[in-house]
Design a protein around this motif. Structure first.
Motif, PDB file in Angstrom:
ATOM      1  N   ARG A 156       1.243  -1.189 -13.737  1.00 21.29           N
ATOM      2  CA  ARG A 156       0.461  -2.435 -13.704  1.00 21.29           C
ATOM      3  C   ARG A 156      -0.088  -2.820 -15.080  1.00 21.29           C
ATOM      4  O   ARG A 156      -0.398  -1.944 -15.889  1.00 21.29           O
ATOM      5  N   GLU A 164      -2.992  -3.768 -15.852  1.00 25.72           N
ATOM      6  CA  GLU A 164      -4.309  -3.153 -16.047  1.00 25.72           C
ATOM      7  C   GLU A 164      -4.171  -1.726 -16.557  1.00 25.72           C
ATOM      8  O   GLU A 164      -5.020  -1.226 -17.298  1.00 25.72           O
ATOM      9  N   PHE A 165      -3.120  -1.058 -16.108  1.00 25.31           N
ATOM     10  CA  PHE A 165      -2.889   0.314 -16.543  1.00 25.31           C
ATOM     11  C   PHE A 165      -2.549   0.342 -18.040  1.00 25.31           C
ATOM     12  O   PHE A 165      -3.078   1.161 -18.796  1.00 25.31           O
ATOM     13  N   LEU A 191      -8.487   5.035 -16.724  1.00 19.92           N
ATOM     14  CA  LEU A 191      -7.027   5.025 -16.718  1.00 19.92           C
ATOM     15  C   LEU A 191      -6.458   5.740 -15.494  1.00 19.92           C
ATOM     16  O   LEU A 191      -5.536   5.249 -14.846  1.00 19.92           O
ATOM     17  N   VAL A 223       3.092   3.853  -1.605  1.00 17.62           N
ATOM     18  CA  VAL A 223       3.674   4.342  -2.848  1.00 17.62           C
ATOM     19  C   VAL A 223       4.907   5.156  -2.459  1.00 17.62           C
ATOM     20  O   VAL A 223       4.822   6.078  -1.664  1.00 17.62           O
ATOM     21  N   TYR A 273       7.814   7.870  -6.662  1.00 19.85           N
ATOM     22  CA  TYR A 273       6.698   7.860  -7.616  1.00 19.85           C
ATOM     23  C   TYR A 273       6.533   9.272  -8.184  1.00 19.85           C
ATOM     24  O   TYR A 273       6.445  10.239  -7.433  1.00 19.85           O
ATOM     25  N   PRO A 317       1.644   2.722  -9.156  1.00 21.73           N
ATOM     26  CA  PRO A 317       0.371   2.283  -9.755  1.00 21.73           C
ATOM     27  C   PRO A 317       0.380   2.281 -11.283  1.00 21.73           C
ATOM     28  O   PRO A 317      -0.355   1.499 -11.891  1.00 21.73           O
ATOM     29  N   ASP A 318       1.225   3.111 -11.882  1.00 20.92           N
ATOM     30  CA  ASP A 318       1.185   3.207 -13.343  1.00 20.92           C
ATOM     31  C   ASP A 318       2.148   2.240 -14.037  1.00 20.92           C
ATOM     32  O   ASP A 318       2.564   2.472 -15.176  1.00 20.92           O
ATOM     33  N   GLN A 343       0.792  -1.239   0.000  1.00 17.50           N
ATOM     34  CA  GLN A 343       0.000   0.000   0.000  1.00 17.50           C
ATOM     35  C   GLN A 343       0.819   1.280   0.000  1.00 17.50           C
ATOM     36  O   GLN A 343       0.282   2.362  -0.104  1.00 17.50           O
ATOM     37  N   ALA A 400      -5.679  -0.397 -20.031  1.00 20.58           N
ATOM     38  CA  ALA A 400      -6.576   0.765 -20.064  1.00 20.58           C
ATOM     39  C   ALA A 400      -6.015   1.831 -20.997  1.00 20.58           C
ATOM     40  O   ALA A 400      -6.766   2.518 -21.696  1.00 20.58           O
ATOM     41  N   PHE A 401      -4.692   1.943 -21.023  1.00 23.55           N
ATOM     42  CA  PHE A 401      -4.092   2.938 -21.909  1.00 23.55           C
ATOM     43  C   PHE A 401      -4.304   2.555 -23.374  1.00 23.55           C
ATOM     44  O   PHE A 401      -4.582   3.413 -24.217  1.00 23.55           O
ATOM     45  N   LEU A 422      -6.627   3.805 -12.309  1.00 24.39           N
ATOM     46  CA  LEU A 422      -5.623   2.742 -12.243  1.00 24.39           C
ATOM     47  C   LEU A 422      -4.206   3.278 -12.076  1.00 24.39           C
ATOM     48  O   LEU A 422      -3.360   2.609 -11.490  1.00 24.39           O
ATOM     49  N   PHE A 442       1.543  10.064 -12.044  1.00 21.24           N
ATOM     50  CA  PHE A 442       0.937   9.767 -13.345  1.00 21.24           C
ATOM     51  C   PHE A 442       1.960   9.886 -14.478  1.00 21.24           C
ATOM     52  O   PHE A 442       1.603  10.169 -15.623  1.00 21.24           O
ATOM     53  N   ARG A 443       3.228   9.611 -14.142  1.00 26.99           N
ATOM     54  CA  ARG A 443       4.285   9.813 -15.127  1.00 26.99           C
ATOM     55  C   ARG A 443       4.096   8.993 -16.395  1.00 26.99           C
ATOM     56  O   ARG A 443       4.223   9.501 -17.506  1.00 26.99           O
ATOM     57  N   ALA A 501       1.510   7.783 -17.853  1.00 34.72           N
ATOM     58  CA  ALA A 501       0.454   8.255 -18.758  1.00 34.72           C
ATOM     59  C   ALA A 501       0.961   9.425 -19.584  1.00 34.72           C
ATOM     60  O   ALA A 501       0.684   9.525 -20.781  1.00 34.72           O
TER      61      ALA A 501
END
Lengths: 248, 248
Positions: free
Chosen positions: A163, A165-166, B173, A119, A123, A160-161, A117, A169-170, B176, A126-127, A129
């Protein structure tokens, strides 16, 4: 149109191995495949910005890459929120008790060493993305069909970015947000690997590890103490491969 | 923590009305709500960059906004691919036969005036993903829970990154790709409106239309001929509201 792939190359070992994988996919063509690769690098005001850019250029030269784009994301350090870009925040070092000595195999990773849990301060909000978005913009203009990114899921969910799933989604987002006749896919070939497996694969692909840079703190000799140096050191050790760079 | 909202403010009428909506959501608090707003502006090397930045600053002053972030995305013009950023490409002008005279009501919009499959040269590749990504980075650092963007779906699917599905996918996005305790939502309050409805709403909210800039070509007097000027002109005309800016 030529089959082009954009590769995000930070100058670290993950992106260097990813570049090696991208390079390999074109090797079977038998022709000069270096022109299939387009290398993208982002300066985001991080402590070791110059050193990482230097690594990027050298790795690009190693693979004979002609398509290069270097972008400045100065605002990432302006907004702060990360010890990588905010010089007033400390870069964390691994304490003795969290030494990764038990990373002998992926099965043996003790969960307490990878807090689910928390981070870390390294980190950068949102780098990925941001990096992938510019990758898509560039790929759409030059007609590249693939974007390679060297995220490693061992870091997740602390980052988080990184994973799967990320990335999924992207890919959905980029399909919706580009022209109807644009077909780009983000590939993260290392995402399900452990760091030491990345090093092993890199050695098999003969990637130029000697040109890479991992240290979060220094840009002359690697500190050997920051989170990134520790991860690199342990990965090479577990892979049984000599790390060709020098440490303080 | 204070209830903060990031608003993407380009300086055009859509983002100005969106700022008016964001401002309105805090008005009922009765306190100085200007400090709830955080305005974000991106220079991306477009032709009218200076004029748009000037509009941004004036709109921020109008709403008394203290949290401001201006970022340079020079690379968007470096990669080209859009007539907004590539000075060698022509900005399209509306031909006589495609005059929007039949935009009397939203029901009457003739499909031939909004070609479904043709993405105009003014499309900036994947721009909104880039803008929203930096919005999320900033929002996560300052603790904002909302990001307002003034996209208008009338432009879609000509601009693929203005569609409701795109905003939905982006919200997925960002959920996530940010910290587990980060809760940010992108809101696009104009997305289902026609441009003239946006103007009507802006007038009701008393937004400072006189401070906005829409022209894609000029930065002194608006040209009145480019796609953006035409859309603005027709929107004010249909709304029955006087456009307070001057044209060539």
């Amino acid at each position: 149109m030529k089959d082009l792939a954009v590769v995000l190359v930070s100058g670290g070992i993950d992106s260097c191995v990813t570049a090696g994988i991208a390079n390999k996919t074109y090797e079977s063509n038998g022709v000069d495949h270096s022109s299939n690769l387009a290398f993208l690098h982002i300066n985001y005001g991080q402590r070791t910005e110059k050193k990482e850019l230097d690594s990027f250029e050298k790795i690009a030269d190693f693979y004979g890459v002609k398509h290069k784009l270097v972008c400045d994301f100065k605002w990432l350090s302006k907004i702060g929120g990360s010890s990588l870009t905010d010089l007033e925040m400390d870069v964390p070092v691994f304490k003795k008790e969290t030494k990764l000595k038990s990373f002998a195999t992926s099965q043996e990773i003790p969960p307490q060493n990878v807090p689910e849990q928390i981070v870390p301060t390294t980190y950068v909000p949102f780098r990925n993305a941001n990096l992938l978005s510019i990758g898509v913009s560039w790929a759409e203009v030059i007609g590249a069909k693939k974007i390679f990114i060297g995220v490693v899921n061992q870091d997740a969910p602390r980052y988080p970015d990184t994973r799967p799933e990320f990335i999924q989604a992207f890919n959905k987002l980029l399909k919706l947000g580009t022209k109807p006749d644009t077909h780009i896919e983000v590939l993260a070939p290392l995402i399900n690997m452990q760091k030491y497996e990345v090093v092993k694969l890199g050695a098999e692909l003969n990637v130029p590890f000697h040109l890479t840079w991992s240290c979060y703190k220094n840009d002359a000799l690697a500190c050997g103490k920051c989170e990134s140096c520790k991860q690199r050191h342990d990965a090479f050790k577990l892979a049984g491969i000599n790390d060709p760079i020098n440490y303080e």
